[in-house]
Design an enzyme around this catalytic site. Sequence first.
Site, short mmCIF file in Angstrom:
data_model
loop_
_atom_site.label_atom_id
_atom_site.label_comp_id
_atom_site.label_asym_id
_atom_site.label_seq_id
_atom_site.Cartn_x
_atom_site.Cartn_y
_atom_site.Cartn_z
CG ASP A 126 100.27 33.64 19.49
OD1 ASP A 126 101.35 33.66 18.51
OD2 ASP A 126 99.33 34.25 19.01
CG HIS A 165 94.41 35.59 17.91
ND1 HIS A 165 94.82 36.94 17.53
CD2 HIS A 165 95.33 34.66 18.03
CE1 HIS A 165 96.18 36.75 17.26
NE2 HIS A 165 96.45 35.51 17.62
#
Length: 304
Positions: free
Chosen positions: A65, A260
Amino acid sequence: MRELVVLGSASQVPTRHRNHNGYLLRWDDEVILFDPGEGTQRQMLFAGLAVTPIRRVCITHFHGDHSLGLPGILQRISLDKVTHPVAVHYPAAGQEFYDRLRHATSYWDNADIVASPVEGASHAVETSAGRLTALPLWHSLPTYGYRLDEPNARRLVPELLAARGIAGPAVGTLQREGRLGDVTLDEVSVERPGQSFAFVMDTGLCDNVFRLAEGVDLLVIESTFLTEDAEMAAMVGHLTAAQAGAVARESGVRKLLLTHFSQRYTDPLRFLEEARAEFDGEIVIAEDLMRVTVPARRPATVEG
């Protein structure tokens, strides 16, 4: 122009509204792309951004990611025939992963991509915007945070120049040489504080989180979990929103950007509430494609 464009704000699992990571910092002529996750190239299209201005890419660590978008970005830089070198900073311990991503598929490689691995207890390079420093963090694999510091400068004070009869070309001479006759640059100017930025992803609390954040104008920091899952956060090397807020408070941060976010939480305001309990400064909850300005420069100071 000094701003951060959020290209993605999810963590390991993207959602309908949050892409994998990606953050583009525009700092005058220095344009830095941080942690291009999967889909970053398309997110840049939605944000109206081209790859051409990018001068460097900073990878904190080699989880997907944070890095699976790198091949597409580098191939697009090549396709667009970017003429200037593009440095890629990444943990040296992840060289194997960088090599795989650098040439993940076949393409006509005609760009000057400069591998710039970071290692050790502190790693710094000079850029057109100032010093870019990388410090190791605490995660499940080698991970670095980044900090950009613009050097302090001097701002001339017109009234002080006029009082000493300095005008026209003489002003340029004074700036270049630091002295004009008996007048020094310090006597007719004030210190202009440089601005600073920090990028902290995927880490448990450690000393370097605070070192990176110390006094910065804009702190971009992961807040993957809420306090109810603090035990899990500590186990896997992540922060909670409350911890991120506490870091901002203890470090004297001016503007805090939380990002995040784990897909397990559906209400982003919960992150704001937890961080606000710790930090009373400006807090921004990241949303994909938002633009976040760096706070205005601190006032120039008169010495002694």
